[in-house]
Motif scaffolding. Structure first.
Motif, PDB file in Angstrom:
ATOM      1  N   UNK A   1      -6.218 -10.037   2.237  1.00 52.15           N
ATOM      2  CA  UNK A   1      -6.227  -8.596   2.486  1.00 52.15           C
ATOM      3  C   UNK A   1      -6.299  -7.856   1.150  1.00 52.15           C
ATOM      4  N   UNK A   2      -7.203  -6.885   1.033  1.00 51.92           N
ATOM      5  CA  UNK A   2      -7.367  -6.172  -0.220  1.00 51.92           C
ATOM      6  C   UNK A   2      -6.357  -5.039  -0.337  1.00 51.92           C
ATOM      7  N   UNK A   3      -6.162  -4.576  -1.542  1.00 51.01           N
ATOM      8  CA  UNK A   3      -5.272  -3.455  -1.814  1.00 51.01           C
ATOM      9  C   UNK A   3      -6.101  -2.271  -2.277  1.00 51.01           C
ATOM     10  N   UNK A   4      -7.110  -1.914  -1.484  1.00 54.32           N
ATOM     11  CA  UNK A   4      -8.029  -0.847  -1.856  1.00 54.32           C
ATOM     12  C   UNK A   4      -7.285   0.474  -2.022  1.00 54.32           C
ATOM     13  N   UNK A   5      -7.567   1.166  -3.121  1.00 52.06           N
ATOM     14  CA  UNK A   5      -7.004   2.498  -3.337  1.00 52.06           C
ATOM     15  C   UNK A   5      -7.557   3.431  -2.263  1.00 52.06           C
ATOM     16  N   UNK A   6      -6.678   4.176  -1.621  1.00 46.32           N
ATOM     17  CA  UNK A   6      -7.083   5.045  -0.516  1.00 46.32           C
ATOM     18  C   UNK A   6      -7.140   6.507  -0.959  1.00 46.32           C
ATOM     19  N   UNK A   7      -7.745   7.317  -0.121  1.00 45.35           N
ATOM     20  CA  UNK A   7      -7.839   8.748  -0.394  1.00 45.35           C
ATOM     21  C   UNK A   7      -6.454   9.378  -0.398  1.00 45.35           C
ATOM     22  N   UNK A   8      -5.543   8.795   0.347  1.00 46.53           N
ATOM     23  CA  UNK A   8      -4.158   9.301   0.387  1.00 46.53           C
ATOM     24  C   UNK A   8      -3.502   9.167  -0.997  1.00 46.53           C
ATOM     25  N   UNK A   9      -3.764   8.041  -1.671  1.00 44.28           N
ATOM     26  CA  UNK A   9      -3.179   7.818  -2.997  1.00 44.28           C
ATOM     27  C   UNK A   9      -3.784   8.757  -4.035  1.00 44.28           C
ATOM     28  N   UNK A  10      -5.056   9.065  -3.875  1.00 43.75           N
ATOM     29  CA  UNK A  10      -5.691  10.032  -4.772  1.00 43.75           C
ATOM     30  C   UNK A  10      -5.070  11.411  -4.580  1.00 43.75           C
TER      31      UNK A  10
END
Length: 333
Positions: A1-10
């Motif tokens: 499972x990846x730990x993709x940076x999400x728009x929420x974190x931005x």
């Protein structure tokens, strides 16, 4: 499972709402310039890239491999790209070539889910870029950097050893004044060949000379111009040139002939790669023949192993072979 940076974190990083981030990233002009600038800066710091393939493809394979570089000009690339494409096809993969000098364009493609893994040539990714790829679990095989990590492997030539061996061969012919024509500073093969050249001189007790180190950028014409200038201006000339690749060696030979000297009677010249073009060039060039096709094939096979079998990255070092032809001879005392 990846730990993709999400728009929420931005949004959290920029201290704005998710909607504001979405508008800023999509160029909606209702966002104030200062706010947009803050959002863009936050996205860049976090290496945020939208998933270009869409959420519905999040857990599926694209059956696409990526190959990125700033240029595919020159005979080396034609052999390499052909080998990569043909080997990928055998395994049911297509190849997407990312050709750009803009790092953001390349990173957006790599991190955006367009491909299952990448083969990288240009050594212009920073540690932060690699960390972002590692976080997203991007599988990568690098052709111009020696690396071995969980998700990163490499396939390189033994450029240090062969840079040293080519220099030692010239020394064995009696050459003590040997010039080196480098490619691009920071590029693995160029740096390693230079390092091998310097090591051979050091072991032979021959003083290294900065005025004998020229730069040809791995290009025939730029090398021709630089060597011609060197031959016309340098008072204490070398007796041999070790060029960073075959195109630079060809440019060197042309510059020598244009200034009314001869190869190998006046100067010996050695190149690297063993490109097919040498079959049509006179005098026949002494060169280090590198297994370019095998490099492409090995890179594809290793990348697919990492993608399909979750194999860890391995560093492959492919040996070159010094091929002695007509452009080198015993130095005239």
């Amino acid at each position: 499972m990846t730990n993709r940076i999400t728009i929420r974190e931005v949004a959290k990083e920029a201290n704005v709402s998710i909607a504001t981030v979405s508008k800023a990233l999509n160029g909606v002009d209702v966002v104030r310039p200062a706010t947009k600038e803050r959002v863009m800066a936050a996205a860049q710091r976090l290496h945020y890239v939208p998933n270009l393939m869409g959420k519905q493809l999040k857990n599926t394979k694209t059956k696409m491999l990526g190959f990125y570089t700033t240029s595919i000009k020159g005979p080396y690339f034609s052999v390499l790209v052909e080998a990569i494409a043909r080997e990928a096809e055998k395994h049911g993969y297509a190849v997407n070539v990312f050709l750009s000098a803009d790092k953001r364009v390349v990173l957006n493609s790599i991190l955006g889910g367009v491909v299952d893994g990448i083969i990288g040539f240009e050594d212009f990714l920073t540690k932060q870029d690699l960390a972002a790829m590692e976080r997203e679990q991007i599988k990568a095989v690098f052709i111009d950097r020696n690396i071995q990590e969980k998700n990163f492997g490499s396939v390189v030539f033994d450029s240090f050893e062969k840079g040293k061996a080519a220099t030692e061969y010239l020394l064995s012919l009696g050459h003590k004044k040997i010039a080196f024509i480098s490619g691009i500073t920071g590029v693995y093969d160029s740096d390693e060949r230079l390092r091998g050249y310097l090591e051979a001189l050091n072991e032979a007790g021959v003083s290294k000379r900065s005025d004998y180190q020229l730069q040809g950028f791995f290009e025939e014409e730029r090398t021709r111009v630089r060597v011609q200038q060197f031959l016309l201006e340098q008072k204490d000339l070398p007796t041999a040139f070790l060029a960073g690749n075959d195109l630079s060696a060809i440019g060197t030979v042309k510059a020598i002939h244009e200034t009314k000297w001869r190869v190998p009677d006046d100067f010996s010249v050695i190149g690297f790669d063993g490109i097919d073009l040498l079959d049509y060039f006179m005098p026949r060039l002494t060169t280090v023949k590198n297994p370019i096709q095998l490099q492409g094939v090995t890179a594809v096979n290793h990348l697919i192993e990492m993608i399909e079998e979750n194999a860890c990255g391995v560093s492959y070092v492919l040996p070159g072979e010094l091929s002695i032809k007509q452009s080198t001879k015993q130095v005239n005392e």
